[in-house]
Scaffold this active site. Structure first.
Site, mmCIF file in Angstrom:
data_model
loop_
_atom_site.group_PDB
_atom_site.id
_atom_site.type_symbol
_atom_site.label_atom_id
_atom_site.label_comp_id
_atom_site.label_asym_id
_atom_site.label_seq_id
_atom_site.Cartn_x
_atom_site.Cartn_y
_atom_site.Cartn_z
ATOM 1 N NE ARG A 112 -0.333 0.688 4.657
ATOM 2 C CZ ARG A 112 0.057 1.333 5.300
ATOM 3 N NH1 ARG A 112 0.220 2.884 4.669
ATOM 4 N NH2 ARG A 112 0.543 1.289 6.720
ATOM 5 C CG ASN A 165 6.953 6.339 7.636
ATOM 6 O OD1 ASN A 165 6.308 7.328 7.486
ATOM 7 N ND2 ASN A 165 7.258 5.943 8.393
ATOM 8 C CG ASP A 215 5.977 8.006 11.338
ATOM 9 O OD1 ASP A 215 5.475 8.241 9.944
ATOM 10 O OD2 ASP A 215 4.637 7.519 12.218
#
Length: 310
Positions: A112, A165, A215
């Site tokens: 994804r 990320n 992140d």
């Protein structure tokens, strides 16, 4: 640090952290300040929703995507572009309609799209990741990093990525900053904004004990990085030239996911978070998990976001 629902503000010297969107996202991510509307866009990956929140009215509008949604960015021609499943889709907000523009990782059906951002000339960069068994536990080296040009042509820049990320650019546009979370580093590449080519990968920061996984991130108007630390409960401010951590902003939730600057003068830092993976005890200790936070008093400003030119 833990808070009760009633106590959503924490004072840390001049820095204030306030939970402004208390609706608990499973995986809140990808905040983008939309200057024209003075609204904050962000996604809930697991909740499969795009959100648009207005600070002036405290109203939130949402669009259901039907699949995981990794990012949403404004589009120059109007509306938005989002990463839904493995597709880059056009989003028409008034009609709540989505139209697929291009698909990536056609040979990896379990993948994804995750984080994505637009470069200064309007090119979209977005990455993928493999299927998560549990939060941040993935089939490794399944992801890639792609760019999408205005003519919707796709270029693959990196493969064998674990969790693609955070991404952003230096002020002079010659350096591309990138995070593959499980490497526990923030990396830099030379960047040719004309061709979109990246090269000369190097590490600018290695995560320290207790900082969690790097992140999402953003770059401020001084060229410094702000990196959300998943399972670290903080955002760290890094000088990418020296590799020195300049500042740490603690939040009342552990799963901080991404951040962006916004507000009328771009002095507010918005931080998203996740609740997925917390057990009952964790949720009790972190009642604001999955909320979106506003950090003020940092003494720095961000830059306007870029819009996709396709």
């Amino acid at each position: 640090m833990s808070l009760t629902c009633a106590d959503s503000q924490v004072m840390m010297s001049s820095v204030k952290v306030e939970c402004v969107v208390k609706a608990s996202a499973l995986i809140g991510e990808g905040p983008v300040w939309e200057e024209s509307e003075q609204t904050l866009l962000f996604v809930d990956i697991g909740g499969q929703k795009i959100h648009r929140w207005s600070p002036s009215t405290n109203q939130i509008q949402s669009l259901e995507t039907g699949e995981t949604v990794g990012f949403v960015v404004p589009r120059r021609s109007g509306g938005y572009v989002a990463g839904v499943g493995r597709s880059i889709v056009a989003v028409d907000w008034p009609t709540q309609m989505m139209t697929s523009l291009v698909e990536v990782d056609e040979d990896k059906k379990n993948n994804r799209l995750n984080d994505g951002k637009v470069d200064p000339i309007g090119r979209l960069l977005a990455g993928t990741m493999g299927k998560e068994e549990r939060p941040a536990e993935v089939q490794r080296q399944q992801g890639s990093l792609f760019s999408v040009n205005s003519d919707l042509s796709v270029t693959k820049h990196l493969s064998q990525v674990d969790i693609s990320n955070g991404l952003d650019w230096s002020l002079d546009q010659n350096t591309f900053f990138y995070i593959d979370s499980l490497s526990l580093t923030v990396d830099a590449f030379d960047y040719d904004s004309t061709s979109g080519h990246i090269g000369n990968r190097r590490v600018v920061y290695r995560m320290e004990e207790g900082e969690g996984l790097p992140d999402g991130m953003t770059v401020d108007a001084d060229g410094h990085l702000w990196v959300a630390c998943y399972n670290g409960g903080r955002v760290i401010n890094i000088d990418p030239i020296t590799g020195v951590r300049l500042q740490t902003v603690s939040l009342p939730v552990m799963k901080t996911t991404s951040c962006c600057f916004g507000g009328p003068d771009y002095s507010d830092l918005y931080v998203t978070s996740a609740s997925l993976g917390l057990d009952h005890s964790g949720r009790r200790q972190q009642p604001l998990a999955g909320g979106t936070f506003k950090v003020t008093g940092l003494g720095v400003k961000g830059r306007p976001s870029n819009s996709f030119s396709g």
